[in-house]
Write a protein that holds these residues in place. Sequence first.
Motif, short mmCIF file in Angstrom:
data_model
loop_
_atom_site.label_atom_id
_atom_site.label_comp_id
_atom_site.label_asym_id
_atom_site.label_seq_id
_atom_site.Cartn_x
_atom_site.Cartn_y
_atom_site.Cartn_z
N VAL A 1 9.76 -0.64 -8.35
CA VAL A 1 8.65 -1.11 -9.17
C VAL A 1 7.61 0.00 -9.35
O VAL A 1 7.12 0.25 -10.46
CB VAL A 1 8.02 -2.37 -8.55
N ALA A 2 7.29 0.69 -8.25
CA ALA A 2 6.30 1.76 -8.32
C ALA A 2 6.78 2.90 -9.20
O ALA A 2 6.01 3.46 -10.00
CB ALA A 2 5.98 2.27 -6.91
N PRO B 1 14.45 -11.46 5.39
CA PRO B 1 15.22 -11.46 6.64
C PRO B 1 14.73 -10.37 7.59
O PRO B 1 14.39 -9.26 7.16
CB PRO B 1 16.65 -11.20 6.18
N PRO B 2 14.66 -10.64 8.90
CA PRO B 2 14.21 -9.63 9.86
C PRO B 2 15.06 -8.36 9.78
O PRO B 2 16.29 -8.42 9.73
CB PRO B 2 14.38 -10.33 11.22
N GLY B 3 14.39 -7.22 9.74
CA GLY B 3 15.10 -5.95 9.68
C GLY B 3 15.56 -5.52 8.31
O GLY B 3 16.03 -4.40 8.13
N SER B 4 15.42 -6.39 7.31
CA SER B 4 15.86 -6.05 5.96
C SER B 4 14.89 -5.08 5.30
O SER B 4 13.67 -5.18 5.48
CB SER B 4 15.99 -7.32 5.11
N GLN B 5 15.44 -4.16 4.53
CA GLN B 5 14.63 -3.19 3.80
C GLN B 5 14.52 -3.56 2.31
O GLN B 5 14.08 -2.74 1.50
CB GLN B 5 15.24 -1.79 3.93
N VAL B 6 14.93 -4.80 1.98
CA VAL B 6 14.99 -5.15 0.56
C VAL B 6 13.62 -5.10 -0.08
O VAL B 6 13.48 -4.65 -1.23
CB VAL B 6 15.65 -6.55 0.39
N LEU B 7 12.58 -5.54 0.63
CA LEU B 7 11.23 -5.53 0.06
C LEU B 7 10.79 -4.11 -0.26
O LEU B 7 10.26 -3.83 -1.34
CB LEU B 7 10.27 -6.20 1.03
N GLN B 8 11.01 -3.19 0.68
CA GLN B 8 10.62 -1.80 0.48
C GLN B 8 11.39 -1.18 -0.68
O GLN B 8 10.81 -0.47 -1.52
CB GLN B 8 10.90 -1.01 1.77
N GLN B 9 12.69 -1.47 -0.77
CA GLN B 9 13.51 -0.90 -1.84
C GLN B 9 13.08 -1.41 -3.21
O GLN B 9 12.97 -0.64 -4.17
CB GLN B 9 14.98 -1.21 -1.59
N VAL C 1 0.83 -1.21 0.00
CA VAL C 1 0.00 0.00 0.00
C VAL C 1 0.87 1.26 0.00
O VAL C 1 0.65 2.19 -0.79
CB VAL C 1 -0.95 -0.01 1.21
N GLN C 2 1.86 1.32 0.87
CA GLN C 2 2.65 2.53 1.02
C GLN C 2 3.52 2.85 -0.19
O GLN C 2 3.78 4.02 -0.48
CB GLN C 2 3.52 2.41 2.27
N THR C 3 3.97 1.83 -0.89
CA THR C 3 4.80 2.09 -2.08
C THR C 3 3.95 2.41 -3.31
O THR C 3 4.51 2.84 -4.34
CB THR C 3 5.69 0.88 -2.39
N GLY C 4 2.66 2.16 -3.26
CA GLY C 4 1.79 2.51 -4.37
C GLY C 4 1.82 1.54 -5.53
O GLY C 4 1.51 1.93 -6.67
N VAL C 5 2.17 0.28 -5.28
CA VAL C 5 2.24 -0.69 -6.39
C VAL C 5 0.90 -1.35 -6.68
O VAL C 5 0.75 -2.04 -7.69
CB VAL C 5 3.29 -1.78 -6.10
#
Length: 672
Positions: A663-664, A650-658, A515-519
């Motif tokens: 993509v967005a 992985p816990p604490g990873s920002q890879v998904l957000q990045q 939701v927050q990334t707008g994809v």
Amino acid sequence: MTAELVRGQNHPLPQARLEIRVSAGTPVVAGATLGDENGKVHGVEWVAHPGAPVLPGLEVSKQAAADHRLAVDLEAVPDAVHRVSVLLALPAADGRGPVRFGAVAAPFVAVTGLDGTEVASYTITGLEAESAVVALELYRRQGAWKVRAVGQGYAGGLAELLADQDLPQAHQLAGSIHEAVARGLARSVPAPPQRTADGDRSPQPAAPAPGPDHGATAPQGAPGPVPPASPYDPHGAAGPGPQSEYPGGPGAADPASQPSPAGSGGPIDYSHPRRQNAAPPPPPPTAPPAEPGQPARPVAGDATGWSMDERLYNQVWGMFEDLARTTAAYRSAVDFAESRMEKELDQVLSDPRSRIGGQGDAAREAARARHGQLVARAREAFDRDLAQLIAEADVVEPALPPAYARWDNPAWHAYRVPMEIPMALRLGDLHLPEADRIRIPMLVRLPLERGLWIDSGRSGSPGDTFADSHDMRRLALETAVAHAARLLAVYPAGEFTVHVIDPAGSGAQALAPLVQTGVLAAPPALGAAGTADVLARLTQRVDLVQMALRGGAADSLPPGLDTAQQLLVVNDFPHGFDDRAVNQLRYLADEGPAVGVHLMMVADREESAGYGPLLDPLWRSLLRLTPVADDHLADPWVGHAWTYEPPLVPPGSQVLQQVLTQVAAARRSWDR
């Protein structure tokens, strides 16, 4: 010398413990019946089939597959049994698979010893409209056993075959057999395309004898190449062979587009055309040659393929197959050693002269020593094969592209939105208890051929022991988000659209990255009204595209229609669904994948139990995955129960957000 039988011919059997190996050109159901002196089957307890695979002295496969091994111990069958009939049947048709043996390659059946030595073989020719056949018959005559080639087919299928053997419950049992085969679809993963001879991996581990979970292995002595067995066919056991719908394997083409509709801004890509020319040879190894007497050093991408993407895909599936077969060989050897020791101990105990005293003790010690030697040799061979596979995994895993890589792979740090769709997608890892050091990537072909079901219920697996129902639902939705994010990441900009139905709004926290990334195409749909609106739009899209493609008028689609692949994520089912919505959901699951609409269910099946059998076809049509480690998946060669591990970030990873941010941004640029 092997006896090549013709219909009606018989041949003596030199030993009691045998294997019956079946090779067919399509997934078939293998079973067997026990008959008395007149061939009569006295009840359902005299029939071995996927729903009840074990009888005294007899064991058959638990699944439909192109290759089977049936285990027979004639000394263990009851004295009242004088005939063992081997049955083959095509699974119940679903409109996409063959409905008669005349439409597929002639099945091949061989009787072998436990060492693989072939005793007799029979190619079942002359079948036309039949969908079930009695292939072979093992029969007792004057205290000795023989095998006869039968080849008697039945156009009425299993029900007619069983009725011909005087089984009163023939129709009910035939239905339960097909139902048992259908239930296997919920635990299936798509099988890989068949590899050509140039793509064969060497050396191949010894083929195993069947055990309780052994289903499909390649037959020895079968004429010609044999396609891999496929209870994991995305169309189900009754569908076409694993090669028919899958591009990109040896001899297959890159996906090609259908004509673009006017004003759509993108192609329609719903077909899987095949490349007609032969596959190229594997690339030359780049690693230095191995020392004499040492195994070849593994190289990433040394399988057959037109591109590195395809080579790595085929290499991963080759590793999967090798581990399945070498583990089956090890388990078979251990089972044989234990069976031999038990038989030797029974012989000692049956003789009063050696039951007690030093002679009996010495015999028991000798039996245990031989058991230990056999197990030690089997473990040595298994460890040798496993070391080679671990070395291969160590070079393959770092070389995988993002679509095939784990979330902690450095490939994601260099991620860029791709220009082309990859061949496959990683949905997690698979491993076996004997080989816990190696993880095999679980790859499925793209576009998805069936929907996904992320099971939020309690399965009893070790992974959900300490999780309550609320935690399981949260983990399931987080797993679904990771799958959806990966799908978005591996498609070019504008070619994949995600919709979310969250009727109660209970998944807001887990859905936040999307939701927050707008994809997302739109905010998650809430309540019964939001659910009905999304389902109506996607159902209408399926209808429009089906009519256009069937009419050969893809360019007549409405200009505003989104031609991208569509994914519908449904959370907390069946909350917010009425009867109409449930029927629309079933329709999307059945008809959607063929026209680019895919379903991802996050649900606990028990919560929808009120619908009764109405939803059984829905669950069977989806590939079941779990948010925690669970051993519910099987391979298409042997049928081992593999432990599935979801692809968690992985816990604490920002890879998904990045990744989703990129993509967005790419989607916004494409929309302009």
